[in-house]
Each structure stands twice: as structure tokens, then as C-alpha cells.
Design a protein around this motif. Sequence first.
Motif, mmCIF file in Angstrom:
data_model
loop_
_atom_site.group_PDB
_atom_site.id
_atom_site.type_symbol
_atom_site.label_atom_id
_atom_site.label_comp_id
_atom_site.label_asym_id
_atom_site.label_seq_id
_atom_site.Cartn_x
_atom_site.Cartn_y
_atom_site.Cartn_z
ATOM 1 N N GLY A 44 2.151 -0.264 6.273
ATOM 2 C CA GLY A 44 3.094 -0.241 7.384
ATOM 3 C C GLY A 44 4.532 -0.055 6.946
ATOM 4 O O GLY A 44 5.390 0.311 7.761
ATOM 5 N N HIS A 45 4.795 -0.290 5.649
ATOM 6 C CA HIS A 45 6.171 -0.200 5.134
ATOM 7 C C HIS A 45 6.312 0.732 3.940
ATOM 8 O O HIS A 45 7.429 1.100 3.581
ATOM 9 N N PHE A 46 5.185 1.109 3.336
ATOM 10 C CA PHE A 46 5.236 1.924 2.126
ATOM 11 C C PHE A 46 4.193 3.040 2.203
ATOM 12 O O PHE A 46 3.177 2.917 2.894
ATOM 13 N N ARG A 47 4.456 4.104 1.458
ATOM 14 C CA ARG A 47 3.450 5.146 1.254
ATOM 15 C C ARG A 47 2.665 4.767 0.012
ATOM 16 O O ARG A 47 3.230 4.723 -1.091
ATOM 17 N N CYS A 48 1.410 4.451 0.176
ATOM 18 C CA CYS A 48 0.573 3.971 -0.918
ATOM 19 C C CYS A 48 -0.289 5.111 -1.460
ATOM 20 O O CYS A 48 -1.150 5.644 -0.742
ATOM 21 N N ILE A 49 -0.068 5.482 -2.707
ATOM 22 C CA ILE A 49 -0.872 6.484 -3.403
ATOM 23 C C ILE A 49 -1.796 5.721 -4.343
ATOM 24 O O ILE A 49 -1.345 4.998 -5.232
ATOM 25 N N VAL A 50 -3.106 5.860 -4.123
ATOM 26 C CA VAL A 50 -4.073 5.039 -4.850
ATOM 27 C C VAL A 50 -5.143 5.955 -5.449
ATOM 28 O O VAL A 50 -6.074 6.370 -4.770
ATOM 29 N N PRO A 51 -5.018 6.291 -6.727
ATOM 30 C CA PRO A 51 -5.960 7.236 -7.336
ATOM 31 C C PRO A 51 -7.195 6.584 -7.930
ATOM 32 O O PRO A 51 -7.206 5.393 -8.251
ATOM 33 N N ASP A 52 -8.244 7.382 -8.051
ATOM 34 C CA ASP A 52 -9.358 7.070 -8.948
ATOM 35 C C ASP A 52 -8.962 7.610 -10.321
ATOM 36 O O ASP A 52 -8.851 8.830 -10.496
ATOM 37 N N LEU A 53 -8.731 6.742 -11.272
ATOM 38 C CA LEU A 53 -8.325 7.198 -12.600
ATOM 39 C C LEU A 53 -9.436 7.991 -13.286
ATOM 40 O O LEU A 53 -10.600 7.923 -12.899
ATOM 41 N N LEU A 54 -9.041 8.718 -14.313
ATOM 42 C CA LEU A 54 -9.986 9.519 -15.086
ATOM 43 C C LEU A 54 -11.229 8.704 -15.432
ATOM 44 O O LEU A 54 -11.143 7.580 -15.922
ATOM 45 N N GLY A 55 -12.409 9.271 -15.145
ATOM 46 C CA GLY A 55 -13.666 8.615 -15.483
ATOM 47 C C GLY A 55 -14.153 7.616 -14.461
ATOM 48 O O GLY A 55 -15.208 7.009 -14.651
#
Length: 261
Positions: A44-55
Motif C-alpha cells: 500500500g506504500h511501496f512498490r515491492c519487487i520480489v524475485p525468485d533468485l537463480l536456482g
Amino acid sequence: MQRKQQTGLPIRYADRGEGPVLVLLHGFVGSADYWERVVPMLEGHFRCIVPDLLGHGESEAPTGPYTIEQLADGVLKLLDGLDIEQAVLLGHSMGGYTALSFAERYLERLRAFGLVHSMPLPDDEAGKEKRTAVAERVLREGTKPFVEQSAPNWFAPNAAARMPAELDRVLQIGYDTKPEGAAGAALAMRERPDRGHVIRESQLPILLIAGSEDGIAPPEKAFAAENAHTSKFVIEGSGHMSLFEAPQELARHIASFAESL
């Protein structure tokens, strides 16, 4: 957590919310889904970028060994691909090792960074032997036996028994980790150097979060390096998995830190 892939990017990721950018990195045999209980309280306050890391998760899992630098470079390519100039980068456990590697080499791309149940210290010789054994085991047996044996110990003592749904979710995420990915990442962690200097010498704000009952990264290890720009918090009663054990308190610390910037 729904994830997507853009052509040319090496990792899949979730992109939720609007506002200042938070990049949240998961731990070993985890995925973006490790953050699924925390992101709803932040988006609601931030743009959250949440990746699946390599592997891990749905990202590619080539035959290893990997390096922590490779994991961090994947995050850099993701930020470049999304035209994100600067972000707050926070990493859980292995994700914290990745965040430190990123901060050591790409500091200009960060507004701040931090570690959640992680540490700047390298493995000792016994720890390195355990990493090698884990890599060999998951390639021999698959990821499931390792996850089933290990995951209950990531929670505070007796907490896993009180949180069957949370433990089951951690298990299911772990089962989805490809053996090649788990082995490659275990060997990456084995070879990581001491990065205490990255914290001690940084002029950026730093967030360090530890669990009082964490048997993997206890507070004395999580806070092994700090400086005048460091904010430290201990989540009482939490083990290594406050993302599941105490997501509201974890989200509150992250939001307060990010808003203070």
C-alpha cells in the motif's frame, strides 16, 4: 505470489504496489513466496519487487556451482530491465548474503539495504563441509528429504509444532526447489567471503533484523558488523523465519525503516 518474466531477464519476479521501491530477496530453498505474508502489508506504500533468485522458484536452475555474485548480478539485471535506478534492498538469510554482494559492487543503485535473519560472516570450515554435504545430498536424493529434515529447525524451538500451516507452506515452497538449484546455491554460500566491511564502511542506512530464537543467524552473528547508520531490531520469540512466524512485526520494522528514508 504471482510472478512474471520479461524477455531477456534471468529471473522471475513479483511486482506489487506503488511508491518507493523495495526489493525483497528470499533465503535458501525459498522463493518469492517466502514474502507472501509480508508484501500485502507493504504494497500500500511501496512498490515491492520480489524475485525468485537463480536456482529457486520458477527462475532458471542451471547446473552449478553458483556464486553469490551471480545471484546479485541477476538482481542487477532485473532492476535494469525494469528501469529502476535505485531501490531499498533487503535479503532474508541467503538473500542477505546476496544483498551484501550487491551493496559491495553496486552501491550507487541503492537508497539503503539490510539483512533479515542473515549475517556478514563467512562459513567456518565445519560450515563449509555442511554446505558440501547438502549439495551432494540434494543431487543424490532430491530436495524434499533435506527440506523435511531441516525446515522445522528454522522456526523457534517448538514453534513449528504450534504453526503447522506455516511449516507446511515452507515445506511446499522448499519442495519446489530444483535439486540443481539447491546444490548450486549451497556451494555459492560455502564460498562467500566475510563482508563485514560492507556494513562498517557504508554511508547508506542499513537495517538488521534478527530473531531472538534464531539458531542459524542469532543476534550476535546478525549484528556482527554495524556502524552509525545501522538500525537493529530483535523480533522476540522468532526463529529464522519471521516471514512466517511474525510477519506483522517484520513488516512493521521494514515499513518504519523505509519510510524514514
